[in-house]
Write an enzyme that holds these catalytic residues in place. Structure first.
Site, PDB file in Angstrom:
ATOM      1  N   THR A 155     -15.479  -2.592  -4.428  1.00  0.00           N
ATOM      2  CA  THR A 155     -15.872  -2.780  -6.008  1.00  0.00           C
ATOM      3  C   THR A 155     -17.277  -3.260  -5.804  1.00  0.00           C
ATOM      4  O   THR A 155     -17.913  -3.849  -5.016  1.00  0.00           O
ATOM      5  CB  THR A 155     -14.800  -3.312  -6.924  1.00  0.00           C
ATOM      6  N   GLY A 156     -17.769  -3.669  -7.175  1.00  0.00           N
ATOM      7  CA  GLY A 156     -18.852  -4.272  -7.366  1.00  0.00           C
ATOM      8  C   GLY A 156     -19.915  -3.505  -7.602  1.00  0.00           C
ATOM      9  O   GLY A 156     -19.849  -2.272  -7.644  1.00  0.00           O
ATOM     10  N   CYS A 157     -21.345  -3.757  -7.481  1.00  0.00           N
ATOM     11  CA  CYS A 157     -22.532  -2.840  -7.641  1.00  0.00           C
ATOM     12  C   CYS A 157     -22.851  -2.239  -6.274  1.00  0.00           C
ATOM     13  O   CYS A 157     -23.815  -2.599  -5.361  1.00  0.00           O
ATOM     14  CB  CYS A 157     -23.745  -3.707  -8.088  1.00  0.00           C
ATOM     15  N   VAL A 158     -21.974  -1.535  -5.798  1.00  0.00           N
ATOM     16  CA  VAL A 158     -22.010  -0.455  -4.791  1.00  0.00           C
ATOM     17  C   VAL A 158     -23.263   0.493  -4.618  1.00  0.00           C
ATOM     18  O   VAL A 158     -23.750   0.902  -3.652  1.00  0.00           O
ATOM     19  CB  VAL A 158     -20.808   0.122  -4.357  1.00  0.00           C
ATOM     20  N   ASN A 191     -24.830  -8.755 -16.349  1.00  0.00           N
ATOM     21  CA  ASN A 191     -25.469  -8.506 -14.818  1.00  0.00           C
ATOM     22  C   ASN A 191     -26.816  -8.401 -15.174  1.00  0.00           C
ATOM     23  O   ASN A 191     -27.612  -8.487 -14.287  1.00  0.00           O
ATOM     24  CB  ASN A 191     -24.908  -7.113 -14.610  1.00  0.00           C
TER      25      ASN A 191
END
Ligand code: SF4
Ligand code: SF4
Lengths: 105, 356
Positions: free
Chosen positions: A102-105, B171
């Site tokens: 997950t996360g900003c891959v 973000n």
């Protein structure tokens, strides 16, 4: 959510082909995934990576950082890509039955 | 893996330079802005090139891109570029083509501008078009705000450049943290935990570590492999959802927009600054976000009236003081404006100097 039948086993997978229910992992799963991950035959090195990921996940509840995976298995990132063309996340973690990165891959 | 090509990188930019730029690379003498949207660069040997800057919605179809290519073919020998704020620039080497290009743009309704002391394009993000963590939309808000401020795009009537940016969640993809005016999507409700699916979808330690306020703990019942959120500590940043799909935080009614002001990245006159909270919450009101449009316009107008020439929004606010900024922009000052995160102390006033 889709269901996959393979060699008499049933798997629920998400749209990226990761297991939706981690309890469904078994060796047939590895066998099933290898084709879509561009792996012809699994060798000991593949299994070394898969086993390491699973041990680490069981013990720590997370997937290891790439540097840890390299250090423990002794495989440089380049070699991990030779084993798993889609890389440690999309390739190896998917086969090992870990949760999708997950996360900003 | 057969016939797979990798690691070739982008094509070298030199391949796409108009001959005038290639010949005079690193040998420019000066530039001027003869009119909004048009730049003239003159080289040491007297060669010149005109750049005609036009607005773009950033997200565009291939058909639109091809249209722009056609125009570039017709007037610029096929050369064009896009800027770091997603405007397009037609690179005109042949001066006789400048007026016909401008006429063609006017005919097609492609606005030119974005130079000098204007409001150029809004740097923005994916919003509801493509991302899974947004609190607001991007393209929709940007269109609404630019429609309203359109007069500032093709003119030089502001005291200085005014950069507006938008990010649809904390973000802050893009430039909201360093823009004169920033439009930021925020949540106002804690995430809802899906206990059943959490252990299949999420790494619990990563999820716990993702929380900036330490609001997440393992589920107290050891037989339930999940987490609990201490709502008193949660400030709805949504970071845990980024790490863990079983913690959705979006709420179409309670989520909305915060406005920040006073950021800049250049070192001209004053050091770069972060933007700071001006309006803590405005409703998410598609398709035209009237409250946001109105609030942004108010700040722009008051800044345009009050600032000295060359003064960026942040410099103007620093000069008049934040209490005056809130007063002239008629923004109520609330407890949300007071920093309460870790290094907050430095943002309090440790001085007797203030204006009533
Ligand atoms: S700002 Fe947030 S919601 Fe918007 S594109 Fe970036 S990560 Fe996605
Ligand atoms: S939304 Fe942010 S503050 Fe709230 S629990 Fe999640 S990570 Fe923590």
């Amino acid at each position: 959510m889709a269901t996959v039948e393979f060699k008499g086993k049933t798997f629920t997978v998400d749209e990226d082909g990761f297991l939706e229910n981690l309890d469904q992992w078994n060796t047939e799963w590895v066998d099933y995934v290898k084709d879509s991950e561009g792996i012809a035959e699994l060798n000991d090195e593949h299994w070394k990576v898969i086993n390491m990921l699973q041990d680490y996940y069981k013990k720590n509840g997370i997937a290891p950082m790439v540097r840890i995976l390299s250090k423990v298995t002794g495989f440089k990132l380049k070699h991990i890509y030779e084993l798993f063309p889609s890389g440690p996340g999309k390739g190896a973690c998917k086969m090992a039955g870990l949760a999708k990165p997950t996360g900003c891959v | 893996m057969a016939e797979r090509i990798t690691d070739i990188g982008p094509p070298h930019f030199e391949k796409f330079l108009p001959p005038v730029i290639k010949e005079n690379y690193g040998k420019w003498k000066y530039h001027e802005i003869p009119e909004p949207g048009v730049l003239r660069h003159v080289a040491e040997n007297g060669a010149e090139i005109y750049s005609v800057r036009v607005a773009s919605p950033r997200i565009m179809s291939t058909l639109q891109a091809r249209d722009l290519c056609d125009i570039a073919d017709k007037y610029c020998s096929g050369y064009l570029r896009f800027t770091s704020r997603h405007n397009f620039e037609f690179l005109v080497s042949d001066k006789s083509k400048l007026e016909p290009l401008k006429a063609e743009l006017a005919k097609r309704g492609i606005p030119k501008g974005g130079t000098g002391h204007s409001i150029t394009n809004i740097v923005h993000t994916q919003g509801w078009i493509h991302c899974h963590t947004p609190a607001i939309d991007a393209s929709g808000v940007v269109k609404s705000v630019m429609d309203d401020l359109f007069g500032y795009f093709g003119s030089h009537k502001l005291p200085a450049q005014l950069r507006i940016s938008l990010a649809c969640c904390l973000n802050m993809c893009g430039a909201v943290h360093c823009s004169d005016i920033a439009i930021l999507g925020i949540h106002r409700t804690p995430p809802k935990v899906n206990h059943e699916r959490l252990r299949h979808l999420c790494e619990i330690p990563t999820t716990i570590a993702a929380c900036p306020t330490g609001a997440i703990r393992p589920h107290p019942d050891k037989s339930i492999k999940s987490v609990v959120v201490n709502e008193e500590r949660c400030m709805y940043c949504g970071n845990c959802y980024t790490m863990c799909p079983a913690l959705p935080v979006f709420d179409s009614v309670k989520g909305g927009v915060a406005l920040l002001v006073g950021g800049k990245v250049s070192n001209a006159k004053t050091p770069p600054m972060f933007s700071r909270l001006a309006v803590p919450y405005l409703p998410n009101n598609p398709p035209r976000w009237p409250e946001v449009v109105q609030a942004v316009r108010k700040i722009v107008t008051k800044y345009a009236e009050g600032a000295n020439k060359w003064e960026r929004v942040g410099e103007w606010v620093t000069r008049i003081g934040w209490e005056k900024f809130f007063e002239v922009c008629e923004i109520p000052f609330t407890f949300q404006h007071i920093d309460d995160y870790r290094w907050a102390y430095d943002t309090y006033r440790t001085s007797m100097h203030f204006k009533f």
